[in-house]
Design a protein around this motif. Structure first.
Motif, PDB file in Angstrom:
ATOM      1  N   ASP A  81       0.834  -1.215   0.000  1.00  0.00           N
ATOM      2  CA  ASP A  81       0.000   0.000   0.000  1.00  0.00           C
ATOM      3  C   ASP A  81       0.862   1.256   0.000  1.00  0.00           C
ATOM      4  N   GLN A  82       1.948   1.247   0.781  1.00  0.00           N
ATOM      5  CA  GLN A  82       2.842   2.401   0.816  1.00  0.00           C
ATOM      6  C   GLN A  82       3.584   2.556  -0.507  1.00  0.00           C
ATOM      7  N   PHE A  83       3.911   1.424  -1.128  1.00  0.00           N
ATOM      8  CA  PHE A  83       4.607   1.482  -2.413  1.00  0.00           C
ATOM      9  C   PHE A  83       3.780   2.220  -3.452  1.00  0.00           C
ATOM     10  N   ARG A  84       2.476   1.975  -3.455  1.00  0.00           N
ATOM     11  CA  ARG A  84       1.624   2.669  -4.427  1.00  0.00           C
ATOM     12  C   ARG A  84       1.742   4.184  -4.273  1.00  0.00           C
ATOM     13  N   LEU A  85       1.954   4.643  -3.038  1.00  0.00           N
ATOM     14  CA  LEU A  85       2.079   6.081  -2.786  1.00  0.00           C
ATOM     15  C   LEU A  85       3.401   6.639  -3.312  1.00  0.00           C
ATOM     16  N   VAL A  86       4.465   5.816  -3.298  1.00  0.00           N
ATOM     17  CA  VAL A  86       5.763   6.299  -3.788  1.00  0.00           C
ATOM     18  C   VAL A  86       5.988   5.933  -5.260  1.00  0.00           C
ATOM     19  N   ARG A  87       5.069   5.168  -5.842  1.00  0.00           N
ATOM     20  CA  ARG A  87       5.232   4.732  -7.225  1.00  0.00           C
ATOM     21  C   ARG A  87       5.459   5.885  -8.205  1.00  0.00           C
ATOM     22  N   PRO A  88       4.851   7.058  -8.026  1.00  0.00           N
ATOM     23  CA  PRO A  88       5.079   8.133  -9.004  1.00  0.00           C
ATOM     24  C   PRO A  88       6.528   8.584  -9.143  1.00  0.00           C
ATOM     25  N   ILE A  89       7.357   8.343  -8.134  1.00  0.00           N
ATOM     26  CA  ILE A  89       8.743   8.812  -8.220  1.00  0.00           C
ATOM     27  C   ILE A  89       9.624   7.828  -8.985  1.00  0.00           C
ATOM     28  N   ILE A  90       9.117   6.631  -9.197  1.00  0.00           N
ATOM     29  CA  ILE A  90       9.896   5.569  -9.840  1.00  0.00           C
ATOM     30  C   ILE A  90       9.788   5.670 -11.358  1.00  0.00           C
ATOM     31  N   GLU A  91      10.924   5.678 -12.011  1.00  0.00           N
ATOM     32  CA  GLU A  91      10.943   5.776 -13.475  1.00  0.00           C
ATOM     33  C   GLU A  91      11.013   4.405 -14.122  1.00  0.00           C
ATOM     34  N   THR A  92      11.870   3.526 -13.593  1.00  0.00           N
ATOM     35  CA  THR A  92      12.088   2.202 -14.164  1.00  0.00           C
ATOM     36  C   THR A  92      11.829   1.145 -13.099  1.00  0.00           C
ATOM     37  N   GLY A  93      11.232   0.027 -13.518  1.00  0.00           N
ATOM     38  CA  GLY A  93      10.758  -0.976 -12.573  1.00  0.00           C
ATOM     39  C   GLY A  93      11.758  -1.444 -11.530  1.00  0.00           C
ATOM     40  N   TYR A  94      13.023  -1.611 -11.934  1.00  0.00           N
ATOM     41  CA  TYR A  94      14.002  -2.158 -10.986  1.00  0.00           C
ATOM     42  C   TYR A  94      14.149  -1.297  -9.742  1.00  0.00           C
ATOM     43  N   GLU A  95      13.792  -0.011  -9.836  1.00  0.00           N
ATOM     44  CA  GLU A  95      13.883   0.866  -8.676  1.00  0.00           C
ATOM     45  C   GLU A  95      12.947   0.421  -7.553  1.00  0.00           C
ATOM     46  N   ALA A  96      11.973  -0.442  -7.889  1.00  0.00           N
ATOM     47  CA  ALA A  96      11.079  -0.971  -6.865  1.00  0.00           C
ATOM     48  C   ALA A  96      11.855  -1.774  -5.825  1.00  0.00           C
ATOM     49  N   ILE A  97      12.964  -2.367  -6.227  1.00  0.00           N
ATOM     50  CA  ILE A  97      13.809  -3.093  -5.272  1.00  0.00           C
ATOM     51  C   ILE A  97      14.285  -2.141  -4.183  1.00  0.00           C
ATOM     52  N   LEU A  98      14.734  -0.974  -4.592  1.00  0.00           N
ATOM     53  CA  LEU A  98      15.245   0.020  -3.648  1.00  0.00           C
ATOM     54  C   LEU A  98      14.121   0.631  -2.832  1.00  0.00           C
ATOM     55  N   ALA A  99      12.986   0.886  -3.492  1.00  0.00           N
ATOM     56  CA  ALA A  99      11.852   1.479  -2.787  1.00  0.00           C
ATOM     57  C   ALA A  99      11.325   0.543  -1.705  1.00  0.00           C
ATOM     58  N   MET A 100      11.220  -0.739  -2.023  1.00  0.00           N
ATOM     59  CA  MET A 100      10.732  -1.692  -1.029  1.00  0.00           C
ATOM     60  C   MET A 100      11.731  -1.851   0.113  1.00  0.00           C
ATOM     61  N   ARG A 101      13.011  -1.744  -0.188  1.00  0.00           N
ATOM     62  CA  ARG A 101      14.022  -1.790   0.872  1.00  0.00           C
ATOM     63  C   ARG A 101      13.863  -0.599   1.802  1.00  0.00           C
ATOM     64  N   LEU A 102      13.687   0.572   1.235  1.00  0.00           N
ATOM     65  CA  LEU A 102      13.524   1.778   2.052  1.00  0.00           C
ATOM     66  C   LEU A 102      12.268   1.683   2.915  1.00  0.00           C
ATOM     67  N   LEU A 103      11.184   1.192   2.337  1.00  0.00           N
ATOM     68  CA  LEU A 103       9.949   1.051   3.103  1.00  0.00           C
ATOM     69  C   LEU A 103      10.119   0.019   4.216  1.00  0.00           C
ATOM     70  N   PHE A 104      10.835  -1.062   3.935  1.00  0.00           N
ATOM     71  CA  PHE A 104      11.107  -2.081   4.953  1.00  0.00           C
ATOM     72  C   PHE A 104      11.908  -1.497   6.116  1.00  0.00           C
ATOM     73  N   LEU A 105      12.815  -0.580   5.786  1.00  0.00           N
ATOM     74  CA  LEU A 105      13.645   0.058   6.813  1.00  0.00           C
ATOM     75  C   LEU A 105      12.875   1.120   7.602  1.00  0.00           C
ATOM     76  N   GLY A 106      11.627   1.345   7.226  1.00  0.00           N
ATOM     77  CA  GLY A 106      10.795   2.273   7.978  1.00  0.00           C
ATOM     78  C   GLY A 106      10.791   3.695   7.461  1.00  0.00           C
ATOM     79  N   GLU A 107      11.370   3.907   6.282  1.00  0.00           N
ATOM     80  CA  GLU A 107      11.370   5.252   5.707  1.00  0.00           C
ATOM     81  C   GLU A 107       9.940   5.656   5.349  1.00  0.00           C
TER      82      GLU A 107
END
Length: 250
Positions: free
Chosen positions: A48-74
């Motif tokens: 659910d949080q990823f959907r909120l940050v999805r607009p900043i992502i240009e290329t799919g692989y960045e989802a790896i980094l986004a999910m890591r950041l969300l896991f870390l509590g960012e």
């Protein structure tokens, strides 16, 4: 849409609502890099949080980094405020490159597809009405997909929805061409036809707008896609044609 205009369409956020699948693939891939991330289903709260940050992502692989950041509590706000710095730090800490992540992301998707194609397709629904619209114009062959997604995944989703589009009309990550470069080629290929480019990411449209040689391309901002209210306001101020899903389907 009419048969004289060439329609260049982004894929994720315009044709396909892939946010959930992208988040899950990002989670699966991230768990292969960072051992403290459980090798289990992605938590719904992070999806659910990823959907909120999805607009900043240009290329799919960045989802790896986004999910890591969300896991870390960012927080979503923190990710938006310092996205480049935070993702670069993760790359350096893990000692991986963006090319490494692109391959891992694609391989992770391929594994999912090989093991459960129906589930993968189900996580990549088309926006309501888009399937029927693209099927209706499919015989005319007057549209293209311009995306940062790897082309094989675009083809599989289109095929699963009985949408025909020739391989040479899908411009994806594999070609190593920017979207402006693809549009320049289309202007050469179709010199006497108007071209409309439908895109949901504001930065992409702003990059196209900067180039005088692309001034003949009409830029349409897909308001139903992965963008924020601030993006919508800026897009309107910049003079982009604001396109709702309802208008797109007419």
């Amino acid at each position: 849409m009419n048969n004289t205009t060439i329609h260049a369409l982004d894929f994720d956020g315009v044709i396909c609502d892939s946010a959930v699948e992208t988040a899950i693939t990002g989670w699966k891939a991230a768990s292969q890099i960072w051992q403290d991330m459980p090798n289990s289903a992605a938590p719904q709260s992070l999806i659910d949080q990823f959907r909120l940050v999805r607009p900043i992502i240009e290329t799919g692989y960045e989802a790896i980094l986004a999910m890591r950041l969300l896991f870390l509590g960012e927080s979503c706000t923190a990710i938006y405020s310092h996205y480049q710095a935070k993702t670069q730090q993760l790359l350096e800490q893990a000692q991986v490159s963006s090319d490494d992540l692109k391959k891992l992301f694609g391989d992770t998707r391929d594994h999912w597809i090989a093991n459960d194609l129906p589930d993968w397709i189900a996580m990549n629904p088309l926006f309501a009405g888009v399937k029927e619209k693209l099927q209706a114009i499919g015989q005319a062959h007057n549209w293209y997909v311009i995306t940062t997604k790897q082309e094989r995944f675009v083809k599989q989703i289109l095929q699963a929805n009985a949408i025909e589009l020739a391989d040479q009309r899908i411009f994806g990550l594999d070609r190593n061409m920017s979207k402006p470069e693809v549009l320049k080629d289309l202007l050469i290929t179709h010199p006497d036809q108007p071209i409309e480019f439908v895109e949901d990411r504001l930065p992409t449209l702003l990059n196209v707008q900067k180039l005088p040689e692309l001034s003949k391309v009409e830029l349409l901002f897909a308001t139903w896609g992965y963008n924020t209210q601030e993006d919508k306001a800026i897009a309107s101020q910049q003079g982009f044609r604001m396109l709702s899903l309802e208008d797109f389907l007419l």
